[in-house]
Design an enzyme around this catalytic site. Sequence first.
Site, short mmCIF file in Angstrom:
data_model
loop_
_atom_site.label_atom_id
_atom_site.label_comp_id
_atom_site.label_asym_id
_atom_site.label_seq_id
_atom_site.Cartn_x
_atom_site.Cartn_y
_atom_site.Cartn_z
N CYS A 77 4.03 3.22 -0.99
CA CYS A 77 4.09 2.83 0.42
C CYS A 77 4.85 1.52 0.56
O CYS A 77 4.70 0.62 -0.27
CB CYS A 77 2.69 2.64 1.00
SG CYS A 77 1.86 4.16 1.40
N HIS A 78 5.63 1.41 1.62
CA HIS A 78 6.31 0.15 1.91
C HIS A 78 5.29 -0.87 2.40
O HIS A 78 4.38 -0.52 3.16
CB HIS A 78 7.37 0.36 3.01
CG HIS A 78 8.52 1.20 2.57
ND1 HIS A 78 8.49 2.58 2.59
CD2 HIS A 78 9.73 0.85 2.09
CE1 HIS A 78 9.63 3.04 2.14
NE2 HIS A 78 10.41 2.03 1.82
N MET A 113 -0.02 6.15 6.86
CA MET A 113 -0.90 5.77 5.75
C MET A 113 -1.78 4.59 6.13
O MET A 113 -2.95 4.52 5.74
CB MET A 113 -0.09 5.48 4.49
CG MET A 113 0.66 6.68 3.94
SD MET A 113 -0.35 8.19 3.78
CE MET A 113 -1.61 7.65 2.66
N GLU A 114 -1.25 3.65 6.91
CA GLU A 114 -2.04 2.50 7.35
C GLU A 114 -3.20 2.96 8.23
O GLU A 114 -4.33 2.48 8.07
CB GLU A 114 -1.15 1.50 8.10
CG GLU A 114 -0.23 0.71 7.20
CD GLU A 114 0.94 1.49 6.59
OE1 GLU A 114 1.57 0.98 5.66
OE2 GLU A 114 1.23 2.63 7.05
N ASP A 128 -21.47 2.04 2.91
CA ASP A 128 -21.97 0.92 2.12
C ASP A 128 -23.09 0.18 2.83
O ASP A 128 -24.11 -0.16 2.23
CB ASP A 128 -20.83 -0.05 1.80
CG ASP A 128 -21.31 -1.26 1.02
OD1 ASP A 128 -21.96 -1.06 -0.04
OD2 ASP A 128 -21.05 -2.39 1.45
#
Length: 157
Positions: A77-78, A113-114, A128
Amino acid sequence: MSLTHINEQGKPTMVNVGEKAVTLRTATARSIVVLPDEVLQQLTGGDLQTKKGSVFQVAIIAGIMAAKKTGELIPLCHPLGLDNCDIQIGLNDAQEVVVDCTASLTAKTGVEMEALVGASIAALTIYDMCKAMSHDIVIKETKLMAKTGGKRDFKRG
């Protein structure tokens, strides 16, 4: 259709975006978290409070931080400087937690992707923070909902 991260020799490569046009790019991703009844019963005022703090508020911060680090987490990824990242968390009709992450920037490459990383890490943070109440929490899906600004726009129906 060929894989964009594999070159002619079959080796992994970063996509060359040098010739692409700079446009406004947006992407929205969604993760669904299924909480067992004993955890859902703790929901008050649209959030869960634990010894660690406000679950959804912490998840939003974690998701934004993760989206900003996507280029460090996924090898090809960039690295991108996001213009904006917004995470919304709520319940759907099935009483599942819906995490929507929308990322945007003006650049030569997209932010799918972000958005996916932001939604995923927000969902993992919910897990969590709630795992002390139950280990029957399920992150059942993460998917791209929409994207704009690249070769083709996409919107899930």
